[in-house]
Design a protein around this motif. Structure first.
Motif, PDB file in Angstrom:
ATOM      1  N   UNK A 263      -7.599   6.204  -0.458  1.00  0.00           N
ATOM      2  CA  UNK A 263      -6.757   5.078  -0.870  1.00  0.00           C
ATOM      3  C   UNK A 263      -6.349   5.259  -2.331  1.00  0.00           C
ATOM      4  N   UNK A 264      -5.064   5.320  -2.586  1.00  0.00           N
ATOM      5  CA  UNK A 264      -4.549   5.514  -3.939  1.00  0.00           C
ATOM      6  C   UNK A 264      -3.975   4.212  -4.500  1.00  0.00           C
TER       7      UNK A 264
ATOM      8  N   UNK B 212     -14.304  -0.561  -2.524  1.00  0.00           N
ATOM      9  CA  UNK B 212     -12.998   0.063  -2.804  1.00  0.00           C
ATOM     10  C   UNK B 212     -11.895  -0.983  -2.991  1.00  0.00           C
ATOM     11  N   UNK B 213     -11.759  -1.910  -2.045  1.00  0.00           N
ATOM     12  CA  UNK B 213     -10.588  -2.792  -2.026  1.00  0.00           C
ATOM     13  C   UNK B 213     -10.455  -3.721  -3.237  1.00  0.00           C
TER      14      UNK B 213
ATOM     15  N   UNK C 255       1.024  -3.162   0.170  1.00  0.00           N
ATOM     16  CA  UNK C 255       0.960  -3.317   1.626  1.00  0.00           C
ATOM     17  C   UNK C 255      -0.101  -2.415   2.248  1.00  0.00           C
ATOM     18  N   UNK C 256      -0.247  -1.202   1.718  1.00  0.00           N
ATOM     19  CA  UNK C 256      -1.256  -0.281   2.243  1.00  0.00           C
ATOM     20  C   UNK C 256      -2.662  -0.814   2.005  1.00  0.00           C
TER      21      UNK C 256
ATOM     22  N   UNK D 154      -8.939   8.997  -6.117  1.00  0.00           N
ATOM     23  CA  UNK D 154      -7.733   9.755  -6.492  1.00  0.00           C
ATOM     24  C   UNK D 154      -7.123   9.356  -7.822  1.00  0.00           C
ATOM     25  N   UNK D 155      -7.360   8.116  -8.289  1.00  0.00           N
ATOM     26  CA  UNK D 155      -6.718   7.665  -9.524  1.00  0.00           C
ATOM     27  C   UNK D 155      -7.609   7.833 -10.746  1.00  0.00           C
ATOM     28  N   UNK D 156      -8.920   7.641 -10.612  1.00  0.00           N
ATOM     29  CA  UNK D 156      -9.798   7.706 -11.778  1.00  0.00           C
ATOM     30  C   UNK D 156     -10.634   8.967 -11.832  1.00  0.00           C
TER      31      UNK D 156
END
Length: 262
Positions: A55-56, A92-93, A102-103, A131-133
């Motif tokens: 999840x990005x 995560x969320x 939306x994802x 993926x981002x950090x």
């Protein structure tokens, strides 16, 4: 002080006493959540997240009304008390609360679809990288006999330069946690062989601290580090999406069961 009898319901947790132990579940809370967010007619899924899902931050389009996403995510936090099989997804969320897309909403709804198929699941206590950090996860599961008594799935506060550094940091967390549990149990007259001079750290400044902390425990004989094959890594359920067969295997090893009679 008044004896109220056997515990049946406390702070939204349903307690069922059996000959083998206690089953803790939040079935009513789950049913209420499904109704509140209009997910009570959704089709159930067998896992809370698909295998190998990543999840990005900028996947999908921004939600025009993000309040629904935030309410759904906030409501899920309380469930991890008895459903640690969704700890990874619930960790995560919330990271997208400031700008949900939306994802992200799709993944939250998948968690609800998993709950739709497992409302009676709960914790059974027997007697006796992003993926981002690019930060690694600290995850662990602590058992007292066959009972899961402590677990954690949390992003590490700093970026590790290598997998070895990330692993040492995670080991240091679990050693500190088990040391604290040892002292807590000793207050109740249950004595375990752990370290004599513990250091309680919720975070460490650099890898050297973790390395020496863990090495000292090993040299003192207080800690035994063994190789565990990937298939048997119980904490993997806290770190990533798994296939149903592997998810089911680890799920069973965490003492998450239905409320059926034992």
């Amino acid at each position: 002080m008044k004896d109220l009898g056997n515990l049946n319901y406390f702070l939204g947790v349903h307690v069922v006493r059996t000959l083998r132990g206690l089953h803790l579940s939040q079935q009513k809370y789950i049913v209420d959540l499904l109704l509140k967010f209009h997910m009570h007619t959704c089709k159930p899924v067998r896992t809370p997240i698909a295998s190998h899902t990543c999840i990005a931050l900028e996947d999908g389009t921004l939600l025009s009304v993000p309040i629904e996403y935030r309410n759904m995510v906030g409501a899920l936090q309380y469930l991890t008390m008895t459903l640690h099989d969704i700890a990874y997804e619930v960790n995560i969320v919330p990271q997208f609360m400031h700008a949900p897309r939306t994802t992200h909403l799709h993944y939250v709804k998948r968690i609800f679809r998993y709950l739709q198929g497992t409302p009676t699941h709960g914790l059974f206590l027997r007697w006796a990288g992003f993926p981002d950090t690019r930060r690694s996860m600290t995850v662990y599961a602590v058992f007292l006999g066959s009972n899961l008594i402590s677990w954690r799935a949390k992003k590490q506060p700093t970026i590790s330069k290598s997998s070895t550094e990330a692993e040492y940091r995670a080991i240091a967390y679990i050693v500190a946690e088990t040391t604290w549990i040892h002292h807590l149990l000793s207050e109740y007259g249950i004595y375990l062989h752990v370290c004599r001079n513990p250091a309680f750290h919720d975070r460490f400044k650099h890898i050297e601290v973790d390395f020496h902390y863990v090495r000292d425990k090993v040299s003192q004989g207080d800690l035994l580090v063994k190789y565990v094959p990937t298939r048997l890594q119980v904490a993997d359920i806290f770190t990533k999406g798994l296939s149903f067969s592997q998810f089911s295997f680890l799920h069973d090893n965490l003492s998450v069961t239905t409320s059926r009679p034992y």
